[in-house]
Design an enzyme around this catalytic site. Structure first.
Site: not given
Length: 204
Positions: A4, A9-10, A77
């Site tokens: 993705h 948050w990444n 995930e």
């Protein structure tokens, strides 16, 4: 296979796991770029994780190539348990403090996780089973999911573990009884896990 696009948050190097965090604007643009690299790959089906960051990525690609994504929860995930929501640095800092919550048995990646985290072998098995079931019909499938499922795929098909940046499209090709991974975007390609302390965030 496609991980993705980026989320907030990444960008904060924060573990998302099964927490449903949406794409940010950078992630949507990354998905649009990936879609261009995938447009001529002859894809006939798109199968995605139901988490919104993967589903929206799949929808952006699907709009480009005219295919509606299907959902399969086995591509979700990994659940990181107590670690979800922590940054990578916080996880490192708290491993000693959280010893009573940790599983003393190291997982297959050599790291220790909380008792309530999903064991990595279970993630690998569910993702591998899912992909093989969908491939069995002869379709050319695009799987859109997450960082740990990507590592699961590379472990099973390449006998190695790679980290995928956000929205880095790759093609897996069979060569007799072996598989190889071909990055489609030369500026956004997976990295062998041994060389990568944490997953990179792709095109920014």
């Amino acid at each position: 296979v496609l991980r993705h696009g980026q989320t907030d948050w990444n960008a904060q190097a924060r573990l998302q796991g099964s927490t449903d965090i949406p794409l940010n604007d950078t992630g949507r643009e990354q998905a649009r770029i990936a879609a261009e690299f995938l447009a001529d790959e002859g894809i006939t089906r798109i199968i995605a994780s139901p988490l919104s960051r993967a589903l929206e990525t799949a929808q952006i690609v699907g709009q480009r190539i005219g295919i509606a994504p299907e959902l399969d929860p086995r591509l979700t995930e990994r659940n990181f348990g107590l670690f979800e929501g922590m940054t990578i640095d916080e996880v490192h800092q708290h491993r000693e403090e959280m010893r009573e919550h940790m599983n003393p048995q190291a997982d297959v990646d050599g790291k220790h996780y909380p008792w309530d985290a999903e064991p990595l072998p279970e993630v690998i098995d569910r993702v591998y089973t899912c992909i093989n079931e969908h491939r069995a019909g002869g379709d050319k499938c695009l799987f859109v999911f997450h960082g740990i499922p990507f590592r699961a795929v590379t472990r099973k098909f390449l006998n190695d573990m790679y980290s995928s940046p956000n929205a880095a499209p790759v093609r897996f090709e069979a060569d007799d009884d072996k598989w190889r991974m071909v990055p489609l975007d030369p500026d956004n390609a997976p990295i062998q896990q041994i060389y990568n302390a944490q997953t990179t965030m792709g095109r920014i």
